[in-house]
Design a protein around this motif. Structure first.
Motif, mmCIF file in Angstrom:
data_model
loop_
_atom_site.group_PDB
_atom_site.id
_atom_site.type_symbol
_atom_site.label_atom_id
_atom_site.label_comp_id
_atom_site.label_asym_id
_atom_site.label_seq_id
_atom_site.Cartn_x
_atom_site.Cartn_y
_atom_site.Cartn_z
ATOM 1 N N VAL A 1 0.883 -1.208 -0.032
ATOM 2 C CA VAL A 1 0.052 -0.121 -0.077
ATOM 3 C C VAL A 1 0.906 1.122 0.073
ATOM 4 O O VAL A 1 1.928 1.339 0.633
ATOM 5 N N LEU A 2 0.750 1.982 -1.081
ATOM 6 C CA LEU A 2 1.473 3.313 -1.351
ATOM 7 C C LEU A 2 0.781 4.546 -0.834
ATOM 8 O O LEU A 2 -0.399 4.689 -0.657
ATOM 9 N N GLY A 3 1.542 5.469 -0.306
ATOM 10 C CA GLY A 3 1.365 6.872 0.039
ATOM 11 C C GLY A 3 1.869 8.002 -0.691
ATOM 12 O O GLY A 3 2.917 7.749 -1.318
ATOM 13 N N LEU A 4 1.832 9.205 -0.129
ATOM 14 C CA LEU A 4 2.482 10.266 -0.580
ATOM 15 C C LEU A 4 3.167 11.083 0.634
ATOM 16 O O LEU A 4 2.282 11.385 1.506
ATOM 17 N N ASP A 5 4.095 11.661 0.481
ATOM 18 C CA ASP A 5 4.641 12.506 1.499
ATOM 19 C C ASP A 5 5.094 13.689 0.556
ATOM 20 O O ASP A 5 6.315 13.678 -0.097
ATOM 21 N N GLY A 6 4.197 14.685 0.536
ATOM 22 C CA GLY A 6 4.218 15.677 -0.599
ATOM 23 C C GLY A 6 4.005 15.047 -2.203
ATOM 24 O O GLY A 6 3.017 14.692 -2.199
ATOM 25 N N ASP A 7 5.069 15.212 -2.760
ATOM 26 C CA ASP A 7 5.009 14.400 -4.042
ATOM 27 C C ASP A 7 5.645 13.215 -4.026
ATOM 28 O O ASP A 7 5.778 12.480 -5.252
ATOM 29 N N ALA A 8 6.320 13.062 -3.027
ATOM 30 C CA ALA A 8 7.403 11.571 -3.049
ATOM 31 C C ALA A 8 6.237 10.310 -2.597
ATOM 32 O O ALA A 8 5.543 10.557 -1.520
ATOM 33 N N VAL A 9 6.717 9.284 -3.078
ATOM 34 C CA VAL A 9 5.977 8.161 -2.927
ATOM 35 C C VAL A 9 6.667 7.412 -1.578
ATOM 36 O O VAL A 9 7.950 7.372 -1.386
ATOM 37 N N THR A 10 5.589 7.022 -0.716
ATOM 38 C CA THR A 10 6.220 6.401 0.551
ATOM 39 C C THR A 10 5.421 4.724 0.458
ATOM 40 O O THR A 10 4.465 4.684 -0.112
ATOM 41 N N VAL A 11 5.860 3.892 1.350
ATOM 42 C CA VAL A 11 5.392 2.686 1.476
ATOM 43 C C VAL A 11 4.580 2.522 2.873
ATOM 44 O O VAL A 11 5.238 2.643 3.826
ATOM 45 N N VAL A 12 3.161 2.707 2.844
ATOM 46 C CA VAL A 12 2.557 2.682 4.142
ATOM 47 C C VAL A 12 2.396 1.322 4.503
ATOM 48 O O VAL A 12 2.507 1.319 5.719
ATOM 49 N N GLU A 13 2.254 0.179 3.803
ATOM 50 C CA GLU A 13 2.261 -1.011 4.306
ATOM 51 C C GLU A 13 2.933 -2.096 3.207
ATOM 52 O O GLU A 13 2.758 -1.883 2.186
ATOM 53 N N ASP A 14 4.159 -2.875 3.394
ATOM 54 C CA ASP A 14 4.664 -3.533 2.419
ATOM 55 C C ASP A 14 3.884 -4.787 1.841
ATOM 56 O O ASP A 14 2.870 -5.050 2.779
ATOM 57 N N GLY A 15 4.173 -5.203 0.856
ATOM 58 C CA GLY A 15 3.579 -6.424 0.351
ATOM 59 C C GLY A 15 3.746 -7.599 0.987
ATOM 60 O O GLY A 15 4.856 -7.769 1.724
ATOM 61 N N ARG A 16 2.826 -8.708 0.767
ATOM 62 C CA ARG A 16 3.279 -9.845 1.486
ATOM 63 C C ARG A 16 2.869 -10.988 0.479
ATOM 64 O O ARG A 16 1.935 -10.904 -0.522
ATOM 65 N N THR B 1 4.389 -26.990 -2.317
ATOM 66 C CA THR B 1 3.905 -25.489 -2.337
ATOM 67 C C THR B 1 5.028 -24.735 -2.724
ATOM 68 O O THR B 1 6.099 -24.981 -2.519
ATOM 69 N N GLU B 2 4.629 -23.498 -3.283
ATOM 70 C CA GLU B 2 5.743 -22.390 -3.419
ATOM 71 C C GLU B 2 5.293 -20.963 -3.146
ATOM 72 O O GLU B 2 4.126 -21.016 -3.254
ATOM 73 N N GLU B 3 6.112 -20.327 -2.895
ATOM 74 C CA GLU B 3 5.915 -18.837 -2.530
ATOM 75 C C GLU B 3 5.770 -17.985 -3.738
ATOM 76 O O GLU B 3 6.208 -18.075 -4.647
ATOM 77 N N VAL B 4 4.779 -17.041 -3.839
ATOM 78 C CA VAL B 4 4.211 -16.339 -4.910
ATOM 79 C C VAL B 4 4.424 -14.998 -4.334
ATOM 80 O O VAL B 4 3.833 -14.350 -3.566
ATOM 81 N N GLU B 5 5.403 -14.397 -4.950
ATOM 82 C CA GLU B 5 5.648 -12.848 -4.705
ATOM 83 C C GLU B 5 4.923 -12.015 -5.093
ATOM 84 O O GLU B 5 3.984 -12.069 -6.284
ATOM 85 N N PRO B 6 4.567 -10.800 -4.655
ATOM 86 C CA PRO B 6 3.519 -9.720 -4.871
ATOM 87 C C PRO B 6 3.827 -8.980 -6.066
ATOM 88 O O PRO B 6 5.212 -8.814 -6.232
ATOM 89 N N GLU B 7 3.100 -8.446 -6.905
ATOM 90 C CA GLU B 7 3.571 -7.568 -8.040
ATOM 91 C C GLU B 7 4.434 -6.411 -7.743
ATOM 92 O O GLU B 7 5.371 -5.814 -8.174
ATOM 93 N N LEU B 8 3.652 -5.880 -6.310
ATOM 94 C CA LEU B 8 4.360 -4.692 -5.861
ATOM 95 C C LEU B 8 4.858 -4.695 -4.367
ATOM 96 O O LEU B 8 4.118 -5.063 -3.538
ATOM 97 N N SER B 9 6.008 -4.247 -4.072
ATOM 98 C CA SER B 9 6.651 -4.251 -2.798
ATOM 99 C C SER B 9 7.497 -3.228 -2.589
ATOM 100 O O SER B 9 7.907 -2.468 -3.605
ATOM 101 N N GLY C 1 -5.449 1.166 -5.270
ATOM 102 C CA GLY C 1 -4.231 0.052 -5.416
ATOM 103 C C GLY C 1 -4.334 -0.682 -6.627
ATOM 104 O O GLY C 1 -3.191 -1.441 -6.936
ATOM 105 N N SER C 2 -5.003 -0.056 -7.554
ATOM 106 C CA SER C 2 -4.817 -0.649 -9.135
ATOM 107 C C SER C 2 -3.319 -0.509 -9.719
ATOM 108 O O SER C 2 -2.671 0.615 -9.233
ATOM 109 N N LEU C 3 -2.645 -1.501 -10.038
ATOM 110 C CA LEU C 3 -1.293 -1.257 -10.787
ATOM 111 C C LEU C 3 -1.326 -1.524 -12.255
ATOM 112 O O LEU C 3 -1.794 -2.614 -12.458
ATOM 113 N N VAL C 4 -0.781 -0.601 -12.889
ATOM 114 C CA VAL C 4 -1.032 -0.698 -14.416
ATOM 115 C C VAL C 4 0.396 -0.475 -14.799
ATOM 116 O O VAL C 4 0.854 0.345 -14.819
#
Length: 646
Positions: free
Chosen positions: A334-349, A380-388, A427-430
């Motif tokens: 989950v991403l956020g903004l600090d001014g115009d800079a991108v921050t990570v509010v919550e990392d991917g799992r 089983t195998e681990e599947v990484e998120p598209e965004l982290s 949260g859409s990633l294009v």
């Protein structure tokens, strides 16, 4: 020297003197010579005369299948045969598959197996005609009489042979065959005749093994039967049948092998369920579920070996549900903004995927075990998120590209529908080159999808329908796209102008009719932030700017049309305040380093918004006139059948 004088000249010979000399010579010949010469001259006359009568004709008395063709030219003979034999050439050819006693036995066996079935016409054009006897259509089987080759066999006696009474005789018909057609006909006949070979086998039904007893069989020898069929055509006596060769076959898997496979594998395999573990999840496979995808296949020597269809087992409803429960989907950061800079509010799992490709290999070895030993693990195998947090720079999500907010007056349906749409979009990633779709992302605006009834524009007037109000989100998305500098693909404006939106720079959507789509041509990934309150909705694009600045320049209104007034007596009527219609152009100006690098023009046409006065039957006159102040409370629309666009 004395000269020798030349001999005296002979007197010239006249025609009369030559005839006289010839008469003198003939009369001086002996009498037997004269008689012989006369005989030769007579026979020569006969020979010349016979040439004019006999020529290139078939010997008298020549026949083909009983048809007389003597004393005819070859062409005439061929025509005669074609005419006289036309019906006979099409008569069905009776054939028997194998010797008469074996054919009858085979037919009895087939009848025992199918005694409840009615006799039906054979697909090859053949039909039963006695024990083991079938009828074959010669035309369908490619059989034909070669008239030319048949007639070419006939004697063509010379003049002397004709003089002394030379006759022809019965000619053998020359038959041709189209091997492709004959093979096809015989293949069909092979399927309908003989006895079926049954290999020993074990099948699994409802979680129980069942033995299939082996049985030898016979089948038509198609390859060798083609020439036999040709040889019997037209010459087999009426009532008889052409005997076609058969090949006998014995099963590779015998009864002893079936008994061995039953005791050593099949019965243990169905003795109980198999338990698998996938991480912390247990997956139970019943004998019926396993048996539905289990089979026994013979090797080259006829030995039965188990084969488990792992893909089919994984797709089985009972298994797929358990596998889905064992799996977990990866969650993007989950991403956020600090001014115009991108921050990570919550990392991917990361998520977990069950390796269903190895399911068959995991289950098969367990089938011959008993009790607690019928338990195993599935990989089983681990599947990484598209965004982290680790791949933000790689994706190019480094700054705010654009942000746009639409304000609206609070209303319960607006808060619900706008909030739900923003929730689905957030949260859409294009990725670069991908096309984002409003309708695909938000889905149909139904109660099951979390939407309620609200006001929409339909047929150029306000009406109530499910999902009213989400056009505020569509307009917000359009402006976020506009100022991010990415490419609109599909959009449409409302049919008439709504004051709270920027004219010429707004959009609506209609499920199944009109979408709001855009292509990410920025060269980097774009992350969409969407949020809503009871009175506003905001959408921001996070990525990497392609342009330093994108400016909107709105032109003047043109082609202005005044609205009219309409009275509506429907019980569901919604009052509507008037507003003029017009055309407007909006320029999208792209700048880098302060210089204009590109300009696009968006043209929009708005129809007049007629005043709608609601006067249901029995109401007081004027009671249904719209309150201009109420415009702010209803001027929202999510769907329209007549939306215009630029």
């Amino acid at each position: 020297m004395s000269q020798i004088p030349p001999p005296p000249a002979r007197p010239p010979r006249t025609e009369g003197s030559r005839i006289a000399a010839l008469r003198e010579r003939v009369t001086s010949l002996p009498k037997p010579y004269l008689i012989g010469g006369a005989l030769v001259l007579g026979l020569g006359g006969v020979y010349v005369g016979s040439l004019t009568v006999g020529g290139d004709t078939v010997a008298p008395g020549t026949t083909v299948l009983g048809v007389e063709i003597g004393d005819m030219t070859p062409e005439a003979a061929e025509d005669r045969l074609a005419e006289e034999l036309a019906a006979r050439l099409k008569e069905p050819l009776r054939v028997r598959v194998g010797p008469a006693d074996e054919a009858a036995a085979g037919q009895d066996q087939n009848q025992d197996q199918d005694q409840d079935q009615d006799q039906q016409e054979q697909g090859s054009g053949a039909e039963d005609a006695g024990a083991g006897v079938h009828e074959v259509d010669p035309v369908a089987a490619g059989l034909a009489l070669d008239f030319e080759q048949t007639v070419d066999q006939a004697e063509r006696p010379g003049p002397l042979a004709r003089l002394f009474g030379a006759d022809g005789g019965e000619l053998e018909p020359v038959v041709t065959v189209d091997r492709g057609k004959a093979t096809a006909t015989l293949n069909t006949l092979a399927e309908e005749s003989g006895t079926e070979l049954v290999e020993g086998d074990i099948v699994f039904k409802d979680g129980r093994p069942e033995a299939v007893e082996p049985r030898g069989g016979t089948t038509l020898d198609v390859e060798n039967s083609v020439d036999v069929l040709r040889g019997g055509y037209l010459v087999t006596p009426a009532g008889d049948a052409v005997e076609l060769p058969v090949a006998e076959a014995q099963p590779r898997t015998d009864a002893a092998e079936v008994r061995r496979a039953m005791s050593e594998f099949a019965e243990p395999a169905m003795s109980g369920p198999v338990e698998l573990t996938a991480g912390d999840t247990r997956i139970s496979l019943s004998p019926a579920t396993i048996g539905a995808h289990l089979s026994m296949e013979p090797d080259d020597g006829g030995a039965l070996e188990p084969v488990l269809d792992g893909a089919g087992l994984a797709a089985d409803e009972a298994v797929a549900a358990a596998v889905e429960e064992a799996a977990t989907e990866p969650v993007n950061a989950v991403l956020g903004l600090d001014g115009d800079a991108v921050t990570v509010v919550e990392d991917g799992r990361p998520g977990v995927r069950v390796d269903t490709e190895g399911l068959g290999d995991a289950v098969l070895p367990l089938l011959t075990r008993g009790g607690a030993e019928r338990t195993g693990e599935v990989a089983t195998e681990e599947v990484e998120p598209e965004l982290s947090a680790d791949n933000l720079d790689e994706l190019g999500i480094t700054e705010k590209m654009s942000s746009f907010t639409v304000h609206f007056d609070p209303a319960p349906y607006r808060s619900t529908n706008i909030g739900r749409a923003a929730e689905l979009i957030n949260g859409s990633l294009v990725k670069p080159g991908e096309v984002w779709s409003f309708n695909e992302t938000v889905g149909e605006r139904t109660a099951e999808n979390g939407f309620v009834e609200g006001v929409i524009i339909l047929d150029d007037r306000y009406q109530k329908a499910q999902g009213g109000g989400v056009s505020a989100v569509a307009t917000t998305m359009f402006n976020a796209v506009f100022f991010a500098g990415v490419k609109p693909v599909e959009y449409g404006a409302h049919s008439f102008y709504i004051e709270r939106y920027p004219e010429g720079r707004e959009a609506t959507v209609a499920w199944g009719h009109l979408d709001n789509r855009w292509e990410n041509d920025s060269g980097n990934s774009v992350y969409i932030q969407a949020s809503a309150t009871d009175s506003s909705v905001t959408i921001s694009f996070l990525g990497t700017r392609k342009y330093d600045e994108v400016e909107s320049v709105t032109g003047p209104r043109t082609k202005v049309v005044e609205p009219q007034t309409r009275v509506n007596t429907d019980e569901e009527c919604v009052p509507q305040p008037p507003l003029e219609g017009f055309d407007v152009s909006v320029d999208r100006v792209f700048r880098n380093d302060g210089a204009e690098v590109k300009r696009e023009t968006y043209k929009t046409h708005y129809t007049p918004r007629d005043e709608v006065v609601c006067e249901p039957e029995g109401s007081e006159e004027g009671a249904g006139r719209p309150d201009p102040a109420a415009d702010e409370n209803i001027a929202e629309a999510s769907e329209t059948a007549g939306a215009g666009g630029g």
